[in-house]
Design a protein around this motif. Structure first.
Motif, PDB file in Angstrom:
ATOM      1  N   PHE A  67      37.744  29.111  23.568  1.00  9.31           N
ATOM      2  CA  PHE A  67      36.477  30.125  24.598  1.00  9.31           C
ATOM      3  C   PHE A  67      35.403  29.625  24.575  1.00  9.31           C
ATOM      4  CE2 PHE A  67      40.611  32.431  23.336  1.00  9.31           C
ATOM      5  CZ  PHE A  67      40.580  33.365  24.736  1.00  9.31           C
ATOM      6  N   ASP A  68      34.559  29.905  25.326  1.00 13.64           N
ATOM      7  CA  ASP A  68      33.315  29.418  25.434  1.00 13.64           C
ATOM      8  C   ASP A  68      32.451  30.657  24.530  1.00 13.64           C
ATOM      9  OD1 ASP A  68      32.639  27.140  27.259  1.00 13.64           O
ATOM     10  OD2 ASP A  68      34.000  28.452  28.388  1.00 13.64           O
ATOM     11  N   GLY A  69      31.602  30.079  23.515  1.00 15.03           N
ATOM     12  CA  GLY A  69      31.012  30.892  22.532  1.00 15.03           C
ATOM     13  C   GLY A  69      31.646  31.610  21.595  1.00 15.03           C
ATOM     14  N   PRO A  70      31.234  32.717  20.698  1.00 10.58           N
ATOM     15  CA  PRO A  70      31.716  33.443  19.809  1.00 10.58           C
ATOM     16  C   PRO A  70      32.319  34.519  20.652  1.00 10.58           C
ATOM     17  CG  PRO A  70      29.428  33.356  19.521  1.00 10.58           C
ATOM     18  CD  PRO A  70      29.557  32.492  20.601  1.00 10.58           C
ATOM     19  N   ALA A  71      33.391  35.135  20.033  1.00 10.75           N
ATOM     20  CA  ALA A  71      34.020  36.434  20.807  1.00 10.75           C
ATOM     21  C   ALA A  71      32.828  37.485  20.555  1.00 10.75           C
ATOM     22  CB  ALA A  71      35.167  36.869  20.076  1.00 10.75           C
ATOM     23  N   ARG A  72      32.929  38.396  21.617  1.00 10.00           N
ATOM     24  CA  ARG A  72      32.010  39.727  21.531  1.00 10.00           C
ATOM     25  C   ARG A  72      33.112  40.621  21.256  1.00 10.00           C
ATOM     26  NH1 ARG A  72      27.463  42.080  24.140  1.00 10.00           N
ATOM     27  NH2 ARG A  72      27.824  44.389  24.576  1.00 10.00           N
ATOM     28  N   ARG A  73      32.381  41.287  20.080  1.00 13.95           N
ATOM     29  CA  ARG A  73      33.303  42.657  19.442  1.00 13.95           C
ATOM     30  C   ARG A  73      32.603  43.964  19.785  1.00 13.95           C
ATOM     31  NH1 ARG A  73      33.203  42.811  14.081  1.00 13.95           N
ATOM     32  NH2 ARG A  73      35.362  43.355  13.582  1.00 13.95           N
ATOM     33  N   GLN A  74      33.232  44.556  20.459  1.00 14.41           N
ATOM     34  CA  GLN A  74      32.707  45.952  21.014  1.00 14.41           C
ATOM     35  C   GLN A  74      32.131  46.495  20.094  1.00 14.41           C
ATOM     36  OE1 GLN A  74      35.673  47.264  23.869  1.00 14.41           O
ATOM     37  NE2 GLN A  74      34.409  46.603  25.486  1.00 14.41           N
ATOM     38  N   SER A  75      32.767  46.732  18.969  1.00 16.38           N
ATOM     39  CA  SER A  75      32.491  47.713  17.750  1.00 16.38           C
ATOM     40  C   SER A  75      30.819  47.306  17.391  1.00 16.38           C
ATOM     41  CB  SER A  75      33.342  47.556  16.632  1.00 16.38           C
ATOM     42  OG  SER A  75      33.313  46.409  15.995  1.00 16.38           O
ATOM     43  N   GLU A  76      30.536  46.041  17.446  1.00 15.93           N
ATOM     44  CA  GLU A  76      29.211  45.749  17.178  1.00 15.93           C
ATOM     45  C   GLU A  76      27.876  46.168  18.343  1.00 15.93           C
ATOM     46  OE1 GLU A  76      29.418  41.484  16.454  1.00 15.93           O
ATOM     47  OE2 GLU A  76      30.689  42.083  14.577  1.00 15.93           O
ATOM     48  N   HIS A  77      28.577  46.716  19.414  1.00 16.84           N
ATOM     49  CA  HIS A  77      27.647  46.715  20.431  1.00 16.84           C
ATOM     50  C   HIS A  77      27.410  48.400  20.912  1.00 16.84           C
ATOM     51  CE1 HIS A  77      26.870  42.724  20.697  1.00 16.84           C
ATOM     52  NE2 HIS A  77      27.986  42.633  20.728  1.00 16.84           N
ATOM     53  N   PHE A  78      27.644  49.205  19.954  1.00 20.62           N
ATOM     54  CA  PHE A  78      27.746  50.762  20.642  1.00 20.62           C
ATOM     55  C   PHE A  78      26.742  51.068  21.120  1.00 20.62           C
ATOM     56  CE2 PHE A  78      31.630  51.189  17.394  1.00 20.62           C
ATOM     57  CZ  PHE A  78      32.501  51.673  18.479  1.00 20.62           C
ATOM     58  N   ALA A  79      25.329  50.474  20.797  1.00 20.53           N
ATOM     59  CA  ALA A  79      24.082  50.880  21.127  1.00 20.53           C
ATOM     60  C   ALA A  79      24.089  50.672  23.021  1.00 20.53           C
ATOM     61  CB  ALA A  79      23.022  50.094  20.578  1.00 20.53           C
ATOM     62  N   ASP A  80      24.806  49.236  23.180  1.00 20.62           N
ATOM     63  CA  ASP A  80      24.681  49.022  24.503  1.00 20.62           C
ATOM     64  C   ASP A  80      25.673  50.391  25.521  1.00 20.62           C
ATOM     65  OD1 ASP A  80      23.498  46.690  24.399  1.00 20.62           O
ATOM     66  OD2 ASP A  80      25.148  45.701  23.864  1.00 20.62           O
ATOM     67  N   TYR A  81      26.409  50.848  24.805  1.00 16.07           N
ATOM     68  CA  TYR A  81      27.276  51.690  25.616  1.00 16.07           C
ATOM     69  C   TYR A  81      26.483  52.890  25.493  1.00 16.07           C
ATOM     70  CZ  TYR A  81      30.435  48.175  24.197  1.00 16.07           C
ATOM     71  OH  TYR A  81      30.946  46.655  23.841  1.00 16.07           O
ATOM     72  N   ALA A  82      25.710  53.308  24.496  1.00 16.45           N
ATOM     73  CA  ALA A  82      25.016  54.692  24.353  1.00 16.45           C
ATOM     74  C   ALA A  82      23.867  54.521  25.545  1.00 16.45           C
ATOM     75  CB  ALA A  82      24.439  54.630  22.888  1.00 16.45           C
ATOM     76  N   ALA A  83      23.185  53.564  25.613  1.00 16.30           N
ATOM     77  CA  ALA A  83      22.157  53.214  26.612  1.00 16.30           C
ATOM     78  C   ALA A  83      22.721  53.464  27.825  1.00 16.30           C
ATOM     79  CB  ALA A  83      21.694  51.963  26.611  1.00 16.30           C
ATOM     80  N   ALA A  84      23.858  53.023  28.434  1.00 17.39           N
ATOM     81  CA  ALA A  84      24.638  53.456  29.685  1.00 17.39           C
ATOM     82  C   ALA A  84      25.021  54.913  29.852  1.00 17.39           C
ATOM     83  CB  ALA A  84      25.866  52.589  29.936  1.00 17.39           C
ATOM     84  N   LEU A  85      25.387  55.407  28.894  1.00 20.51           N
ATOM     85  CA  LEU A  85      25.564  56.850  28.826  1.00 20.51           C
ATOM     86  C   LEU A  85      24.449  57.696  29.045  1.00 20.51           C
ATOM     87  CD1 LEU A  85      27.932  58.705  28.313  1.00 20.51           C
ATOM     88  CD2 LEU A  85      27.789  58.838  25.779  1.00 20.51           C
ATOM     89  N   ASP A  86      23.261  57.319  28.373  1.00 19.34           N
ATOM     90  CA  ASP A  86      21.957  58.058  28.560  1.00 19.34           C
ATOM     91  C   ASP A  86      21.687  57.896  29.914  1.00 19.34           C
ATOM     92  OD1 ASP A  86      21.637  59.159  26.328  1.00 19.34           O
ATOM     93  OD2 ASP A  86      20.159  57.395  25.318  1.00 19.34           O
ATOM     94  N   ARG A  87      21.833  56.907  30.674  1.00 17.98           N
ATOM     95  CA  ARG A  87      21.515  56.697  31.864  1.00 17.98           C
ATOM     96  C   ARG A  87      22.210  57.510  32.856  1.00 17.98           C
ATOM     97  NH1 ARG A  87      20.489  50.945  35.066  1.00 17.98           N
ATOM     98  NH2 ARG A  87      20.208  52.012  37.008  1.00 17.98           N
ATOM     99  N   LEU A  88      23.558  57.392  32.621  1.00 18.58           N
ATOM    100  CA  LEU A  88      24.383  58.552  33.190  1.00 18.58           C
ATOM    101  C   LEU A  88      23.772  59.762  33.216  1.00 18.58           C
ATOM    102  CD1 LEU A  88      27.679  56.925  33.083  1.00 18.58           C
ATOM    103  CD2 LEU A  88      26.267  56.820  35.048  1.00 18.58           C
ATOM    104  N   ARG A  89      23.666  60.306  31.921  1.00 18.67           N
ATOM    105  CA  ARG A  89      23.296  61.567  31.380  1.00 18.67           C
ATOM    106  C   ARG A  89      21.999  62.172  32.101  1.00 18.67           C
ATOM    107  NH1 ARG A  89      23.020  61.250  25.924  1.00 18.67           N
ATOM    108  NH2 ARG A  89      25.042  62.209  25.416  1.00 18.67           N
TER     109      ARG A  89
END
Ligand code: GLU
Length: 299
Positions: A67-89
């Motif tokens: 694979f290209d680059g290291p794996a992205r682990r979703q559990s390390e990025h909860f802040a990104d999902y929270a930001a999207a959720l805030d936008r929808l809110r």
């Protein structure tokens, strides 16, 4: 540049179906001169296990997929999902949902015993009852203040009114086509659970955009979910990737492979002496110039 990704969840060991998906991603990425990323979809902290994650890396390395680059682990990025959720809110499209699983089941059973049909989503789960959506704000606020456990759901009717009609570019199954999205079939989808601060739909859409994925290649079991993904992309102002939903690998009796069936697990096949080339042949993706595939690939 084209960017592909393989995005397994570490809630079990990989089987032949995953091998097919990863190898097809690799083949299409190579054909496009693009990159292939690995994403570990581990938001479900209950079901995901470190040993399964280690197994994913081991099995993919054994198959010879780099694979290209290291794996992205979703559990390390909860802040990104929270930001999207805030936008929808902020757009007024999210509401707290207090109904428990048992209460949902009771609501549906009551409707059905009254002779009325209650729609189910494409995965077969009953649509979320409108009880929480229609709850007076004062009641919802009081429950929130009291710390009552709740999920967060998308108000589908409002979201559809904001987004308008949507479609996606699909190349699975041969011909390229535009598929009309039908997110309403899913009802008020979950955006964050009681225990998990995001959902599959929300995090997959956020990550595909953050990782600049241009081509989503995954199993046909996720075809219907793409309608929700297109809706969230539109609402969040994210680009729409191209989609390719491929056939599912079945076991000898024609059933879809499950993580629990060990006879098609890559670790078991490896222990039984199968080579990576033989795995490629079994899923119909023999290496170019290698032995002829056992089945043609109608992906
Ligand atoms: N994590 C999902 C799975 O293992 C795949 C998600 C996707 O490819 O969008 O089934």
């Amino acid at each position: 540049m084209a960017v592909f990704r393989f995005a397994p969840s570490p809630n079990g060991r990989l089987h032949l179906g995953h091998a097919y998906s990863a190898l097809l991603n690799l083949r299409l990425a190579e054909a496009a001169g693009g990159r292939l990323l690995l994403r570990i979809e581990d938001i479900d902290r209950e079901r995901c296990r470190p040993e399964y994650e280690a197994g994913i890396h081991e099995d993919l390395a054994w198959l010879g997929i780099a694979f290209d680059g290291p794996a992205r682990r979703q559990s390390e990025h909860f802040a990104d999902y929270a930001a999207a959720l805030d936008r929808l809110r902020g757009m007024g499209l999210v509401y707290p949902a207090f109904l428990s699983r048992a209460e949902i089941a009771r609501f549906v059973a009551e409707r059905q015993s009254g002779g009325r049909a209650w729609h189910r989503d494409p995965d077969g789960s009953p649509l979320f009852p409108p009880v929480d959506r229609d709850r007076p704000a004062s009641d919802a606020d009081a429950r929130l203040r009291a710390g009552e456990p709740h999920a967060l759901r998308l108000d589908m009717a409002k979201a559809l009114a904001v987004a308008g009609p949507l479609d996606w570019r699909e190349s699975g199954g041969g011909a390229r086509q535009l598929v009309p999205a039908e997110p309403a079939a899913w009802g008020d989808v979950i955006l964050a659970g009681r225990e998990t601060p995001t959902s599959y739909h929300l995090s997959v859409v956020v990550d595909d955009a953050l990782q600049e994925v241009t081509d989503v290649v995954r199993g046909r079991d996720l075809f219907a979910a793409t309608s929700v993904h297109r809706l969230l992309q539109k609402l969040l102002g994210l680009p729409a990737p191209r989609y390719h939903h491929h056939r599912l690998i079945a076991d000898e009796s024609g059933r879809k492979l499950a993580k629990s069936s060990n006879d098609t697990g890559l670790a078991e096949l490896r222990a039984a002496g199968l080579t990576p080339d033989e795995v490629r042949q079994r899923v119909g993706l023999a290496a170019p110039g290698g032995a002829a595939p056992r089945q043609r690939d109608p992906a």
